[in-house]
Design an enzyme around this catalytic site. Structure first.
Site, PDB file in Angstrom:
ATOM      1  N   CYS A   1       0.676  -1.075  -0.051  1.00  0.00           N
ATOM      2  CA  CYS A   1      -0.156  -0.024  -0.008  1.00  0.00           C
ATOM      3  C   CYS A   1       0.945   1.415   0.053  1.00  0.00           C
ATOM      4  O   CYS A   1       0.501   2.196  -0.257  1.00  0.00           O
ATOM      5  CB  CYS A   1      -0.905  -0.078   1.106  1.00  0.00           C
ATOM      6  SG  CYS A   1      -0.133   0.387   2.751  1.00  0.00           S
TER       7      CYS A   1
ATOM      8  N   HIS B   1      -1.580  11.276  15.860  1.00  0.00           N
ATOM      9  CA  HIS B   1      -2.245  10.373  14.513  1.00  0.00           C
ATOM     10  C   HIS B   1      -1.248   9.734  14.088  1.00  0.00           C
ATOM     11  O   HIS B   1      -0.183  10.156  13.642  1.00  0.00           O
ATOM     12  CB  HIS B   1      -2.778  11.288  13.797  1.00  0.00           C
ATOM     13  CG  HIS B   1      -3.244  10.650  12.354  1.00  0.00           C
ATOM     14  ND1 HIS B   1      -4.549  10.032  12.358  1.00  0.00           N
ATOM     15  CD2 HIS B   1      -2.861  10.795  11.075  1.00  0.00           C
ATOM     16  CE1 HIS B   1      -4.450   9.457  11.172  1.00  0.00           C
ATOM     17  NE2 HIS B   1      -3.538   9.878  10.509  1.00  0.00           N
TER      18      HIS B   1
ATOM     19  N   HIS C   1      -4.084   4.243  10.007  1.00  0.00           N
ATOM     20  CA  HIS C   1      -5.543   3.691  10.285  1.00  0.00           C
ATOM     21  C   HIS C   1      -5.463   1.975  10.116  1.00  0.00           C
ATOM     22  O   HIS C   1      -4.293   1.825   9.821  1.00  0.00           O
ATOM     23  CB  HIS C   1      -6.447   4.133   8.941  1.00  0.00           C
ATOM     24  CG  HIS C   1      -6.809   5.469   8.802  1.00  0.00           C
ATOM     25  ND1 HIS C   1      -6.190   6.477   8.279  1.00  0.00           N
ATOM     26  CD2 HIS C   1      -7.933   5.980   9.357  1.00  0.00           C
ATOM     27  CE1 HIS C   1      -6.749   7.709   8.529  1.00  0.00           C
ATOM     28  NE2 HIS C   1      -7.927   7.419   9.148  1.00  0.00           N
TER      29      HIS C   1
ATOM     30  N   ASP D   1      -8.296  -6.029   6.148  1.00  0.00           N
ATOM     31  CA  ASP D   1      -7.594  -6.782   5.112  1.00  0.00           C
ATOM     32  C   ASP D   1      -6.237  -7.377   5.314  1.00  0.00           C
ATOM     33  O   ASP D   1      -5.650  -7.593   4.368  1.00  0.00           O
ATOM     34  CB  ASP D   1      -7.900  -6.102   3.911  1.00  0.00           C
ATOM     35  CG  ASP D   1      -7.161  -4.768   3.822  1.00  0.00           C
ATOM     36  OD1 ASP D   1      -6.405  -4.397   4.884  1.00  0.00           O
ATOM     37  OD2 ASP D   1      -7.457  -4.022   2.795  1.00  0.00           O
TER      38      ASP D   1
ATOM     39  N   ARG E   1      -4.566  -4.824   9.300  1.00  0.00           N
ATOM     40  CA  ARG E   1      -3.546  -4.258   8.680  1.00  0.00           C
ATOM     41  C   ARG E   1      -3.536  -2.769   8.937  1.00  0.00           C
ATOM     42  O   ARG E   1      -4.224  -1.859   8.795  1.00  0.00           O
ATOM     43  CB  ARG E   1      -3.832  -4.106   7.075  1.00  0.00           C
ATOM     44  CG  ARG E   1      -2.741  -3.167   6.438  1.00  0.00           C
ATOM     45  CD  ARG E   1      -2.969  -3.329   4.835  1.00  0.00           C
ATOM     46  NE  ARG E   1      -4.245  -2.805   4.293  1.00  0.00           N
ATOM     47  CZ  ARG E   1      -4.648  -1.914   3.696  1.00  0.00           C
ATOM     48  NH1 ARG E   1      -3.719  -0.692   3.838  1.00  0.00           N
ATOM     49  NH2 ARG E   1      -5.876  -1.414   3.396  1.00  0.00           N
TER      50      ARG E   1
ATOM     51  N   CYS F   1      -1.959   0.453   8.913  1.00  0.00           N
ATOM     52  CA  CYS F   1      -1.150   1.450   7.747  1.00  0.00           C
ATOM     53  C   CYS F   1      -0.806   2.528   8.489  1.00  0.00           C
ATOM     54  O   CYS F   1      -1.547   3.558   8.713  1.00  0.00           O
ATOM     55  CB  CYS F   1      -2.249   1.767   6.795  1.00  0.00           C
ATOM     56  SG  CYS F   1      -1.646   2.457   5.407  1.00  0.00           S
TER      57      CYS F   1
END
Ligand code: ZN
Length: 180
Positions: free
Chosen positions: A106, A143, A146, A150, A158, A160
């Site tokens: 990704c 932050h 996310h 999947d 996951r 990310c």
């Protein structure tokens, strides 16, 4: 006029981002200077954003405190396969270990499991027309990115994560730190 200003700010932010990333070493082990940064202290950190703005590099502040997203494939940590621990670049909280990192394709560093339940805070995020779950640092509420469902076994998750908000320390360096 306001819109132009925002665009200007965005453009400046991106420039700073790519500039510092080309200068950034893949393995950033430099000790942070500010007093709340710690790899061992788990007490909660509450620092106001205007304080963070003075402390953090602009690209870290933009992601950590303004929920920004770094460009995909921009983090040297994305392809990092070394053994070690990933800490919050803002406060030093341990977030992930290399054993749970995987190649998601990704463009951002991806993990299937955090170090501990308390290391992460989960918040629903319905911005940009998507239903996502935001992950924040459990210590300083910065932050991080996310989490999606999947991912690979055993969790199917996951995480990310923006590489700019991660500090990677190689296994032996982390072990040496714990002995101190
Ligand atoms: Zn943190």
């Amino acid at each position: 006029m306001k819109r132009i200003l925002v665009l200007l700010l965005l453009a400046t932010g991106l420039q700073q981002c790519s500039y510092s990333q080309t200068k950034q070493q893949p393995m950033n082990t430099e000790q942070k200077k500010h007093p709340v940064y710690s790899n061992t202290d788990s007490s909660k950190v509450t620092v106001a954003n205007d304080e963070w703005k003075k402390i953090l590099p602009a690209n870290v502040y933009s992601v950590a405190r303004e929920k920004g997203t770094e460009l995909p494939w921009s983090s040297p940590l994305e392809g990092n396969k070394e053994k070690g621990t990933y800490y919050c670049a803002v406060c030093g909280n341990a977030l992930f270990v290399s054993d749970t990192k995987f190649e998601s394709g990704c463009g951002w560093p991806s993990f299937y499991q955090p170090v501990s339940k308390a290391s992460i805070i989960y918040t629903p995020d319905n911005t940009h027309g998507m239903e996502r779950t935001e992950v924040q640092c459990g210590r300083c509420k910065s932050h991080l990115g996310h989490v999606f469902d999947d991912g690979p076994p055993p969790t199917g998750l996951r995480y990310c994560i923006n590489g700019v908000v991660l500090d990677f320390k190689k296994a032996q360096e982390a072990a040496a730190k714990y002995k101190q």
